[in-house]
Scaffold this active site. Structure first.
Site, short mmCIF file in Angstrom:
data_model
loop_
_atom_site.label_atom_id
_atom_site.label_comp_id
_atom_site.label_asym_id
_atom_site.label_seq_id
_atom_site.Cartn_x
_atom_site.Cartn_y
_atom_site.Cartn_z
CE LYS A 240 29.74 28.31 18.44
NZ LYS A 240 28.80 27.18 18.33
CG ASP B 262 31.57 25.49 16.91
OD1 ASP B 262 30.40 25.17 17.12
OD2 ASP B 262 31.89 26.23 15.95
#
Ligand code: GLU
Length: 413
Positions: A105, A145
């Site tokens: 991430k 995202d």
């Protein structure tokens, strides 16, 4: 604002599931570490000629199952703690959904709405230059995202090509179709969550027509979830976004029209919809059967969990509830369909995109949705089975399933 240490919370959840499973101590220890945590300054040029620096991050949690995989978030709350937590969730999510990826991430601590398009591009390109040697089609594959999209992915592909000399769009997923993006990637997270919910209701022998739904968050995820839920007979009675919410007890009749309104006007207050405008926090405690947090983490916490009246919570956001809320809701008998199952549709189609890219294939939207549906049903059934057999909540069951799969691969290495 974070109410607890986010990455510790995920680690604690993981430890609880690990203690109930037959997982080797060495693997548990390994998963409690992060392979690489990058934090760097990203300097970019503003349109007025000045320069600005923001904090950039990429955490590569684990690659036992395959290359690191996970989105890039542009949001003022982005921090190392958040990136660690979300990369760990990606490791688990990829295992639950059965795709050959590890967890990663990244992102930057900035509100992209304060930038114009050119500044956003400068910022993204500068970030990519910092990241270029750590990512790659077989190494680490970013994706969209919160507040990032296919246009941003296209800039990354271009800049990555310039820096490394490797012209490959397989370095990211969630690209524009003309750059090798997959059909259906935009709808994937919202649709995937709907398929998971339908699969669970089928196991419970319940029909969608009997359920009212409130959705918190009307971005990419919430919008497509609302669309498909309505097509399947659910009654969507309330929706909110960052500007406020609407509550229409008899059901919002045309979700597509609302999506169009939101795209044009930037809010949900369409005068043609007759209902009540509600305060942001009120959406989660309405008298509905299902609530769907589809925005950011920690929106359900110790102070509002007791007031929740829904029987089912579908976690389309990553980690939308604190541990305290989770405990309170479990005590009330609320069924929580956990994030690592409920929002895995996005990365499932990211895997389809990567797979199509590496084999030079192009699937139709119908193919993508039918494969996504199958994947979500399979994962939901597997999680549900562990939930029944081991008598643990669905979240713990999902963690246990993920751990079993990671261990199976780890033992073969
Ligand atoms: N950002 C999405 C998630 O949290 C998708 C990640 C991806 O497609 O790699 O699952």
């Amino acid at each position: 604002m974070k109410t607890e240490n986010f990455s510790k919370r995920i680690q604690n959840e993981f430890k609880k599931a690990a203690a109930r499973s037959n997982i080797a101590a060495a693997l548990i220890a390994k998963l409690l570490t992060y392979d690489r945590s990058l934090e760097f300054d990203v300097l970019f040029k503003k349109s007025d000629g000045s320069a600005q620096t923001v904090k950039g991050y990429r955490v590569q949690h684990n690659n036992i199952l395959g290359p690191y995989k996970g989105g890039l978030r542009y949001h003022p709350d982005v921090s190392m703690d958040e990136m660690k937590a979300l990369s760990f969730l990606m490791t688990l999510k990829n295992a639950v959904i059965g795709v050959p990826f590890g967890g990663g991430k990244g992102g930057m601590a900035i509100d992209p709405k304060t930038l114009n398009e050119q500044e956003l591009e400068e910022l993204t390109r500068s970030f990519t230059r910092q990241l270029a040697s750590y990512i790659g089609p077989e190494k680490d594959i970013p994706a969209p995202d919160v507040n990032t999209n296919s246009k941003i992915m296209a800039w990354i592909v271009d800049e990555y090509g310039k820096i490394t000399g490797k012209q490959t769009s397989t370095v990211v997923t969630g690209k524009p179709i003309e750059l090798g993006g997959s059909e259906g990637r935009l709808e994937a997270t919202g649709y995937g969550g709907t398929y998971a919910l339908l699969a669970i209701l089928k196991l419970l022998k319940k029909k969608p027509e009997n359920f009212t739904v409130a959705i918190q968050g009307f971005g990419n995820v919430g919008q497509y979830a609302a669309e498909l839920l309505q097509q399947n007979g659910f009654k969507i009675v309330a929706i909110s976004d960052s500007k406020g919410g609407i509550y229409v007890p008899e059901g919002i009749s045309d979700i597509r029209a609302l999506m169009k309104y939101k795209a044009e006007k930037g809010n949900l207050f369409d005068k043609r919809i007759t209902g009540r405008e509600i305060a942001l926090e009120a959406i989660l405690t309405l008298p509905v059967d299902i609530i769907i947090p589809a925005a950011l983490e920690d929106v359900i916490h110790g102070s509002n969990a007791r007031d929740i009246r829904a029987d089912i919570i579908l976690e389309m956001a990553n980690s939308p509830m604190t541990h305290e809320a989770d405990k309170i809701l479990a005590g009330k008998g609320v069924m929580i369909i956990p994030d690592i199952l409920a929002n895995a549709g996005g990365v499932a189609v990211s895997y389809f995109e990567w797979h199509q890219n590496t084999r030079n294939e192009q699937w139709t939207k119908e193919e993508v949705f039918s494969k996504l549906k199958k994947k979500m049903e399979l994962a939901a059934n597997d999680v549900y089975q562990i939930h029944r057999e081991k008598k643990v909540p669905l979240r713990e069951a999902a963690y246990m399933l993920a751990l079993e799969r990671i261990q199976a691969k780890w033992l073969k290495k």
